[in-house]
Structures are given as structure tokens and as C-alpha cells.
Design a protein around this motif. Sequence first.
Motif, mmCIF file in Angstrom:
data_model
loop_
_atom_site.group_PDB
_atom_site.id
_atom_site.type_symbol
_atom_site.label_atom_id
_atom_site.label_comp_id
_atom_site.label_asym_id
_atom_site.label_seq_id
_atom_site.Cartn_x
_atom_site.Cartn_y
_atom_site.Cartn_z
ATOM 1 N N LEU A 64 0.625 12.943 -3.918
ATOM 2 C CA LEU A 64 0.029 12.125 -4.978
ATOM 3 C C LEU A 64 0.426 10.663 -4.850
ATOM 4 O O LEU A 64 -0.397 9.769 -5.081
ATOM 5 C CB LEU A 64 0.429 12.680 -6.344
ATOM 6 C CG LEU A 64 -0.098 14.079 -6.680
ATOM 7 C CD1 LEU A 64 0.413 14.520 -8.047
ATOM 8 C CD2 LEU A 64 -1.619 14.125 -6.641
ATOM 9 N N VAL A 65 1.649 10.413 -4.478
ATOM 10 C CA VAL A 65 2.094 9.024 -4.283
ATOM 11 C C VAL A 65 1.362 8.397 -3.099
ATOM 12 O O VAL A 65 1.009 7.215 -3.130
ATOM 13 C CB VAL A 65 3.623 8.966 -4.100
ATOM 14 C CG1 VAL A 65 4.070 7.606 -3.594
ATOM 15 C CG2 VAL A 65 4.319 9.293 -5.417
ATOM 16 N N ARG A 66 1.118 9.178 -2.044
ATOM 17 C CA ARG A 66 0.384 8.660 -0.883
ATOM 18 C C ARG A 66 -1.007 8.193 -1.295
ATOM 19 O O ARG A 66 -1.459 7.111 -0.914
ATOM 20 C CB ARG A 66 0.290 9.747 0.186
ATOM 21 C CG ARG A 66 -0.530 9.377 1.412
ATOM 22 C CD ARG A 66 0.087 8.280 2.225
ATOM 23 N NE ARG A 66 1.462 8.598 2.626
ATOM 24 C CZ ARG A 66 2.293 7.730 3.190
ATOM 25 N NH1 ARG A 66 1.894 6.481 3.405
ATOM 26 N NH2 ARG A 66 3.511 8.085 3.525
ATOM 27 N N LEU A 67 -1.697 8.993 -2.099
ATOM 28 C CA LEU A 67 -3.018 8.586 -2.568
ATOM 29 C C LEU A 67 -2.928 7.384 -3.509
ATOM 30 O O LEU A 67 -3.750 6.466 -3.441
ATOM 31 C CB LEU A 67 -3.696 9.760 -3.279
ATOM 32 C CG LEU A 67 -4.116 10.926 -2.386
ATOM 33 C CD1 LEU A 67 -4.562 12.107 -3.236
ATOM 34 C CD2 LEU A 67 -5.231 10.517 -1.432
ATOM 35 N N ALA A 68 -1.931 7.385 -4.385
ATOM 36 C CA ALA A 68 -1.774 6.289 -5.347
ATOM 37 C C ALA A 68 -1.438 4.970 -4.663
ATOM 38 O O ALA A 68 -1.769 3.896 -5.184
ATOM 39 C CB ALA A 68 -0.692 6.642 -6.367
ATOM 40 N N SER A 69 -0.794 5.020 -3.513
ATOM 41 C CA SER A 69 -0.408 3.782 -2.828
ATOM 42 C C SER A 69 -1.624 2.969 -2.401
ATOM 43 O O SER A 69 -1.522 1.755 -2.194
ATOM 44 C CB SER A 69 0.453 4.113 -1.596
ATOM 45 O OG SER A 69 -0.326 4.756 -0.588
ATOM 46 N N LEU A 70 -2.776 3.603 -2.294
ATOM 47 C CA LEU A 70 -3.985 2.916 -1.841
ATOM 48 C C LEU A 70 -4.713 2.215 -2.978
ATOM 49 O O LEU A 70 -5.457 1.264 -2.741
ATOM 50 C CB LEU A 70 -4.921 3.913 -1.161
ATOM 51 C CG LEU A 70 -4.328 4.635 0.058
ATOM 52 C CD1 LEU A 70 -5.239 5.756 0.506
ATOM 53 C CD2 LEU A 70 -4.076 3.644 1.184
#
Length: 527
Positions: A64-70
Motif C-alpha cells: 500500500l505504501v508503494r502505491l501511495a508513494s506515486l
Amino acid sequence: MLSLLVLSGLASVGVAAVNVSIPLSPPENSQPLSPTLVSFSLEQDRWPDWVGIDSRNDFTHHALVRLASLTGVPTKIRVGANSEDHTFWSPTVTVNEDEFPPADTITPYPEATKITVGDKYYTLSRWLPRGTHMTWGVNLGADNATNAANMAASIVKAFKSAVVKASGVVLDYIEIGNEADLYKNNGLRPKNWTVEEYVQDWISIAGPVAEAAGIQDTRGAVSLQGAAFAGQGFTPREIFALGILDSTPGKAISIISQHQYSAAFCNGGDFPLTSFMNKTYVRGNLTHFIPDIAAATEQGFPYILGETNSIACHGAPGVSNTAGAALWTIDYTLQAATLGIAELFFHEGIGFKYNFIQPIALNRSTIDGSPLDPPQPPHVQPLFYGGLVLNTLVGRIGHSRIVELDVGDDNVSGYAAYERGRVVRAVFVNLHAWLASTAGERPSVHIDLGFARGTGAAEDAFWSGGREARARRLVVEHADDVANLTWAGRSFERSSDVSPTGSKDEERIVLSQGLDLRSTEAVLLVF
């Protein structure tokens, strides 16, 4: 439900060519592009597996953090779905106790038939990334106002607790009932149950729920999510006409949700991937919502697909778990955005074929239920790559806009994203299915780019300085592959924390020369 279509001759030629004009400023028909366009719906029964109990589920958190970083914003999370209407609150249960039916080859990971939860169940929300906004579902199917009110009170109590408040996770909405238009089919209501009866039933349960949650209208921090229907069985237009918004709890509705799947695998079946990856099919599965989008907008409500994915009943093997579905996700999501759908909550469960991620180790196959020894560790699936492409297009500004581009090819879709009045990114998706069994030369489409200039200073500055673009590709070997995708040269499948492996690969595209896009591939341009 899926028909095999003859695709436009590309298999017999090396390269076809199309001309695509990209407006430099957003046209009048452009739509807002929400930073939470890609969001998730989770089954209630195994919610603790997704987030963790005494400590967070690190794999879920990293993904979820990986997606949110974008985008700079975490995906929204809705917890509910089928098991929402089988959940009961108990003062004697700490977290949850689930009762499951036996697994079979069609449904290797079935939903629980009864879920009993306690207060700690809802406080697990604290394990989501900071800033996550949530929707929680309560049970309408049982027709038990006391139970529904107890669930709502426990939800609100959790979000007022010190641990959840400290986590920065926020409750936005309570949803009362999941896909009530299907109750007459699943035994929760009589066979002749009508939308008129639904409205009165909803009001009778929603009143105590709103009172227990301290919800009076739409001005508070928490309000009610309306509809949550399975497509068009009941519609927002019908319940508006029947006066649901004039009722006391109806005045607390502030958002409208409907659900959509493109087919159903509940009893098995054979679904050809080549037909699923089709522009006409994608659009046909969304345009029938246009009247409901308009009705919600007229009332001042955002409109969302509060539960969606490829094929209902956990997905179909050879379709929902493939690289081709990742490309479908891109086109489907962006097409929805151009229609005014603010967010799409992609449904996820434990062991579901269409998951973006599998958050825990699996001890049996998601395809046929056969034992896995050793168990398969947590991992991302192909749709996760679609999410990476989508969130990259959305960007971090928080108020971008989107328009579909006119691409004169039956297999290629294109969209442009705008920030501060100028085009900043575009994505093209080639849905022509290149399968492992396909013989011959893999075809490509050459895209010649033109730009529709305006007279604004920002547009002239872009035109004078924007002769090149950076390109990132979603590379797929075959549409029916279930792994080994790369996004901008990197894999997200080979690490235990969803970190990328491999070197980042960006191409420089001379705009006057256009670009080639192979079958079963997507490319994102950054201007």
C-alpha cells in the motif's frame, strides 16, 4: 458472458499506424482524476489477515505504501462485501471468530458464512498506512437493527480510541448492507422482494445505525454511503425517486456506490482472455452507469464503484490472474474516470484470483485448491502492475484531470492527464492479446503524435520546450502469463517487501517520430 471477437488484423502484419492528437490543455469534457482513483475493497471475514492483529502485516503495508508513494495519498479502503451481511458483533469476542464452508476447485478460498467480531476487530484499522480513509460495512442482510447498531457503535468507538487516532487512519463512511438487490437470490429476503421494500428496510436499519454512530447529517466527520448495489438490480435513480434522501437517515447519505464485474465465475466456466481484453467490451460494461452517475451528480454526491474487479466470485483462472488483466485494469479504470466515476474499489480477499496482492502465505492453489507444499509466500499479482501505471499517471498534485484520446485502432486506448491547465502525461494501452500459444511475429502499432495547440502562454511554453518525452513501459511477455512483468524495467515480484528489483529503464521519445507499442503492452509518456 464474454464473446470471442475477431481482432483487427494485427496478427498478420508487423506494424500498423495511427495518428493521435493530444490537446495541450484540458478539453471541456475532461474529468477530475482522483489521487485515490485506485482503491481497495476487502472481505470482512479475513480482514485481520490483511492488516495483522498484534502487529501490522508488513507485506500489506509495504504494498500500500508503494502505491501511495506515486500519488502522495494512500488508497482508500472499504471493508465489507459478501461477508458484511454475515457479520455479528458480540461483547464476548475479542477479535473475530469465523465459520467457513468447505473449499472446492471453483472456490478454493470461500467467504465465511458467519463472522462474529468484537471491539478489537475494528481497532485493527490502525495497522493501515497513516492517512488512509476508510469505509466500514454493517449487516443489513440479517434484518437485525440491534446488531447493525452494535456494529456501528463498535466501529465509531474504535476510531475514537487513542491507538487508532494516533495512527492517522480516518473513518469516512458507514455502508449499510452489501448488494441488497441480490438478497432475493441469496436467501436473505423473499424471492419477490422489491426496491420499494428495500428503501423501507434500509431506513428501519439505518436509523438506529446513524443514532449509534452519532451521525445526524452530512456535515459531520462520518456519514453514510448509499446504494452499494450489484450493478443495476436496484439503482440510485429508483431509491431517490422513492424518497430515501428525505428520510432521517437518508439525509446522512453523502456518497453513492454501485458495484460492477464484467462476468461471473460462481459456477465455473471458460472465459477467453482474448475477448476480455477488448475496448468495446470494457466500455459496454461501464456506460450503462451513466444515468446513475448523472443522478448522483445532480444530488451533489460523488459516485464510485465501491466494489469492482474483473470477474465476480473471486475471478476466473487464465483471465483474472494474468498479465492481460493488468492491461485491462488500466483501460477499465481510466475509462471509468472519464465517465465521472471518482474512485474504483478493487475487491480483494485471501486467495482470490483477481487480487492485486496476496497478503499472506497460501497453502492451497488459488486456481484449483490443490495443496501447496511449501506454501506460496505473500506476493504481488499482475494487477498490481496496473496499479503502478495508473497511480503514475494520476501523479502527486492531487487535482489533475483526464481525457480519453481518440485512437483509431480497435485494440489501442489512450488517455492524457493534465495539471495546472497543461498536459503532463499520457498513457497508451495495446489490448491485442499476444498469447503464449500465438505464432508468428509479434505485431506493433506505431503511434504518430500531434498536439492541439491553444493560445495560452503555458501551451506555447510546452510546445517550444516539449519536443521530447520520457517513456516508461509495462512489458509483458504474453497476455496469459501470471508473472514476470516489468514496469519501467523493474520487477516488483522478487522482493519480500514489494521493493523494485532491476534497473529503472526510461526511453527518450522524439515526439515528431512517434512511438511503437507492441501487442499486450502499455506505455506512459511524461512530457
